[in-house]
Enzyme design. Structure first.
Site, PDB file in Angstrom:
ATOM      1  N   GLU A 196       0.695  -1.363  -0.100  1.00 44.66           N
ATOM      2  CA  GLU A 196       0.038   0.030   0.058  1.00 44.66           C
ATOM      3  C   GLU A 196       0.910   1.258  -0.109  1.00 44.66           C
ATOM      4  O   GLU A 196       0.793   1.995   0.819  1.00 44.66           O
ATOM      5  CB  GLU A 196      -1.021  -0.032   1.216  1.00 44.66           C
ATOM      6  N   GLU A 216      -5.321  -8.908   1.132  1.00 46.51           N
ATOM      7  CA  GLU A 216      -5.644  -8.403   2.332  1.00 46.51           C
ATOM      8  C   GLU A 216      -7.292  -8.251   2.217  1.00 46.51           C
ATOM      9  O   GLU A 216      -7.827  -7.492   1.222  1.00 46.51           O
ATOM     10  CB  GLU A 216      -5.369  -7.124   3.014  1.00 46.51           C
TER      11      GLU A 216
HETATM   12  O1  IFM Z   1      -3.900  -2.948   9.353  1.00 46.57           O
HETATM   13  C1  IFM Z   1      -4.009  -2.678   7.930  1.00 46.57           C
HETATM   14  C2  IFM Z   1      -2.657  -2.933   7.275  1.00 46.57           C
HETATM   15  O2  IFM Z   1      -1.512  -2.753   7.690  1.00 46.57           O
HETATM   16  C3  IFM Z   1      -2.781  -2.541   6.003  1.00 46.57           C
HETATM   17  N1  IFM Z   1      -3.917  -2.605   5.227  1.00 46.57           N
HETATM   18  C4  IFM Z   1      -5.195  -2.027   5.893  1.00 46.57           C
HETATM   19  C5  IFM Z   1      -5.194  -2.959   7.299  1.00 46.57           C
HETATM   20  C6  IFM Z   1      -6.465  -2.317   7.998  1.00 46.57           C
HETATM   21  O3  IFM Z   1      -6.568  -1.143   8.100  1.00 46.57           O
END
Ligand code: IFM
Length: 445
Positions: free
Chosen positions: A165, A347
């Site tokens: 990200e 994710e």
């Molecule tokens: O916890 C975070 C992660 O580190 C990166 N993506 C989003 C998740 C939730 O906010």
């Protein structure tokens, strides 16, 4: 639903180093920008830090068994740069690397594929002291670090993603200032984003030149940006939001250029791009990781659009629960980019206000249905022809949720922060049973 996933699909759970590891002063680990940021008064809502986190470093074997008990075939984790190279330059730290050797070997022993991310936001503070990602030198330091990790672990890693990200690292860390290092400057944020992307391309080239066999790529966060109303101004606002948050990253990677409208909007704040940079950004990737949580509803007024105020379901983050958005964004990526590499949902998950019962697992039925609905959304995208080869739940266990500290729980495994005891929630037990069914029908362990 399990019949809709092919037998070689990757099913996993995900975490990141700073959010779970703890042991920040041990085995020669250097300070990271998040260690420093957590000490800024008001930076973290519950005034916590990552000193202990989930104490994962000390509980490695227990956590490996926990991961294995879920029946996943991959585990996504990140490597803390300051654990492997305290200052981000100069000597590498063998003891730090040893922790990841044990993690990787422990996964392989349990027949779980290691999926590593090189940078999930914990930059060595010593590099920040030299300007951090705003300094082009950091790009080269990252390449050295990536090569070192690849050389020592690469033969056993299934996938290596350079960054997690980069939008969050650049924008939240350097423009909005709510993530480390807490800078609020649009020009710096733009330069940082370019350097992150450049370091990705150069690291991919260097790791390949060193003979990397792992599947190489990057992880981007994204969701569809949609207008709040059909009014032309809102439609334009949605287009701009999409260009700023998604295309700013996916266009250079997959089309070799930044969105021109954003370059124009930035004007003098646009990043300095050297000759040859854009070709490096476009270095072919073996995978694209996509992190999906919600969609973005844009309004020309620039005001925050609240899903809750519109009576729509939200998670504890106030993020709208919108599984169709995952199908939509996957289809949009396929439509936008003819050379889209295989995609992995690296994710997906939700924070919910779990109630801990006196006995037995947390009955997190909200999280359980969130996961079910989003996994179903992946199958729809696959039916529409998007090559999605994996799905990883965020997160294996409750952990340090950045600016929110420990107040938001994303885990499918509950962590008691007093005793650090891990207890699978109903969602974890459902995921385990789902994977068991899938394996019975031919899914590969
Ligand atoms: O916890 C975070 C992660 O580190 C990166 N993506 C989003 C998740 C939730 O906010």
């Amino acid at each position: 639903m399990h019949k809709k996933f092919p037998s070689d699909f990757l099913f996993g759970v995900a975490t990141s180093s700073f959010q779970i590891e703890g042991a920040v002063h041990e085995h020669g680990r250097g300070e990271s920008i998040w260690d420093r940021f957590c000490r800024q008064p008001g930076a973290i809502s519950d005034a916590s830090n990552g000193d202990i986190a989930c104490d994962h470093v000390h509980r490695l074997e227990e956590d490996l068994d926990l991961i294995a008990s879920l029946g996943v075939n991959c585990y996504r984790f990140s490597i803390a740069w300051p654990r492997v190279q305290a200052l981000g330059h100069g000597a590498f730290n063998e003891q730090g690397l040893d922790f990841y050797q044990r993690l990787v070997d422990g996964l392989l022993k349990r027949r779980i594929k290691p999926v590593a991310t090189l940078y999930h936001w914990d930059l060595p503070q010593a590099l920040q002291d030299q300007g951090g990602w705003a300094n082009r030198e950091t790009v080269h330091r990252f390449v050295d670090y990536a090569r070192h990790v690849q050389k020592h672990l690469g033969d056993r890693l299934h996938m290596i993603s350079t960054h997690n990200e980069p939008w969050c690292a650049a924008t939240l860390g350097h423009d909005v200032g709510i993530h480390a290092p807490g800078i609020k400057n649009r020009a710096i944020a733009a330069q940082v984003s370019h350097h992150l992307m450049l370091s990705h391309g150069l690291a991919l080239q260097a790791m390949r030149a060193d003979g990397a066999t792992a599947n190489l790529g990057i992880v981007l966060n994204m969701g569809p940006s949609v207008p709040a109303t059909p009014m032309p101004d809102d439609i334009a606002a949605a287009r701009r939001a999409d260009a700023l948050s998604r295309r700013w990253y996916s266009d250079p990677l997959l089309r070799g250029q930044y969105p021109q409208e954003i370059i124009e909007e930035l004007g003098a704040d646009a990043p300095k791009i050297e000759a040859g940079d854009m070709a490096i950004l476009q270095t072919p990737m073996d995978h694209l990781g996509i992190n999906y949580y919600t969609r973005h509803v844009a309004q020309a007024s620039g005001q925050h659009w609240s899903a809750r105020a519109h009576g729509l379901p939200v998670s504890e983050m106030e993020w709208e629960i919108y599984p169709e958005g995952l199908t939509d964004i996957l289809c949009q990526m396929k439509a936008d980019y003819p050379h889209l590499p295989p995609v992995f949902i690296t994710e997906n998950g939700g924070a919910f206000p779990d109630k801990t019962p006196a006995e037995g697992p947390v009955q997190d039925l909200d999280r359980l249905s969130y996961l079910q609905e989003h996994m179903a959304a992946v199958t729809v995208a696959r039916e529409r022809g998007v090559q999605v080869d994996g799905y990883m739940v965020w997160s294996l266990m409750d952990n340090f949720e950045w600016g929110f500290g420990y107040s938001k729980r994303f885990g499918i495994v509950h962590v008691d922060y007093d005793t650090l005891k891990r207890t699978p929630k109903a969602s974890a037990l459902w995921y385990r049973d789902f994977l068991q069914q899938w394996r019975k029908d031919g899914g590969q362990a």
